[in-house]
Design a protein around this motif. Sequence first.
Motif, PDB file in Angstrom:
ATOM      1  N   GLU A 187      40.796  43.831  31.532  1.00  0.00           N
ATOM      2  CA  GLU A 187      40.408  43.342  32.866  1.00  0.00           C
ATOM      3  C   GLU A 187      40.471  44.433  33.928  1.00  0.00           C
ATOM      4  OE1 GLU A 187      39.268  40.200  33.296  1.00  0.00           O
ATOM      5  OE2 GLU A 187      39.496  40.009  31.133  1.00  0.00           O
ATOM      6  N   GLN A 240      40.803  42.720  41.055  1.00  0.00           N
ATOM      7  CA  GLN A 240      39.825  43.322  41.961  1.00  0.00           C
ATOM      8  C   GLN A 240      40.107  44.814  42.117  1.00  0.00           C
ATOM      9  OE1 GLN A 240      37.336  41.530  43.438  1.00  0.00           O
ATOM     10  NE2 GLN A 240      38.046  39.674  42.430  1.00  0.00           N
ATOM     11  N   SER A 297      46.553  42.128  42.772  1.00  0.00           N
ATOM     12  CA  SER A 297      45.956  41.593  41.546  1.00  0.00           C
ATOM     13  C   SER A 297      46.210  42.522  40.359  1.00  0.00           C
ATOM     14  CB  SER A 297      44.459  41.322  41.721  1.00  0.00           C
ATOM     15  OG  SER A 297      43.704  42.511  41.845  1.00  0.00           O
ATOM     16  N   ARG A 324      42.059  34.608  35.661  1.00  0.00           N
ATOM     17  CA  ARG A 324      41.659  33.353  36.317  1.00  0.00           C
ATOM     18  C   ARG A 324      42.455  32.153  35.790  1.00  0.00           C
ATOM     19  NH1 ARG A 324      36.715  34.664  33.993  1.00  0.00           N
ATOM     20  NH2 ARG A 324      36.395  33.688  31.980  1.00  0.00           N
ATOM     21  N   ASP A 325      42.945  32.244  34.535  1.00  0.00           N
ATOM     22  CA  ASP A 325      43.800  31.181  34.005  1.00  0.00           C
ATOM     23  C   ASP A 325      45.131  31.121  34.756  1.00  0.00           C
ATOM     24  OD1 ASP A 325      42.021  30.360  31.887  1.00  0.00           O
ATOM     25  OD2 ASP A 325      42.604  32.185  30.807  1.00  0.00           O
ATOM     26  N   GLY A 354      45.196  31.974  38.018  1.00  0.00           N
ATOM     27  CA  GLY A 354      44.856  31.685  39.412  1.00  0.00           C
ATOM     28  C   GLY A 354      44.444  32.867  40.260  1.00  0.00           C
ATOM     29  N   PHE A 355      44.024  33.965  39.640  1.00  0.00           N
ATOM     30  CA  PHE A 355      43.563  35.114  40.424  1.00  0.00           C
ATOM     31  C   PHE A 355      42.517  35.877  39.626  1.00  0.00           C
ATOM     32  CE2 PHE A 355      46.991  36.810  37.859  1.00  0.00           C
ATOM     33  CZ  PHE A 355      46.596  38.098  37.538  1.00  0.00           C
ATOM     34  N   GLU A 356      41.883  36.843  40.283  1.00  0.00           N
ATOM     35  CA  GLU A 356      40.936  37.761  39.647  1.00  0.00           C
ATOM     36  C   GLU A 356      41.411  39.183  39.911  1.00  0.00           C
ATOM     37  OE1 GLU A 356      38.213  36.998  37.807  1.00  0.00           O
ATOM     38  OE2 GLU A 356      38.485  34.841  38.095  1.00  0.00           O
ATOM     39  N   TRP A 368      48.330  41.322  37.074  1.00  0.00           N
ATOM     40  CA  TRP A 368      47.777  41.399  35.720  1.00  0.00           C
ATOM     41  C   TRP A 368      48.604  42.329  34.837  1.00  0.00           C
ATOM     42  CZ3 TRP A 368      45.807  38.420  32.572  1.00  0.00           C
ATOM     43  CH2 TRP A 368      45.183  38.859  31.400  1.00  0.00           C
TER      44      TRP A 368
END
Length: 146
Positions: free
Chosen positions: A137, A15, A21, A8-9, A11-13, A25
């Motif tokens: 994550e 999933q 994503s 999230r830092d 700008g995304f999560e 990551w």
Amino acid sequence: MRRELLPRDLGFEVQAGDEASLFAWFLASFLFGNRISQALAARTWEVIVRQHGRDTPARLCACSHAQLVRMLGEGGYRRYDESTATRLSQLCRTLVDEYDGRILGVFEASRDRADFERRLLAFRGVGPVTLGIFMREAGPALYGEG
């Protein structure tokens, strides 16, 4: 102790089932796992993904070594830019050649979490630190933990 940066830092999560994503990551984890500051790693990720649009293994593989070195330098990643560029190129080439250009391809080819982690550790430049950052994550997204 400083707080670890999260997706999230950037700008995304992360999933479940979302290749974009997961690769974002994985790339961030690769950069965070190197011996540079989190701030420089995050800035370098922004340069590669947001400024240059190299947000898939195929798009990253389309870069020449010189282009990768230049992008790493733009992010402030100067000390290890040559070796990191080589490892990034090999990483995306392995994803494209062996796993259909997808982190989910690695996941689908794996028997279980241990096999998935072993396969990720086989990527040159991915060690226990990078794996730990990524799985913090991605583990819950992929394996329903947490």
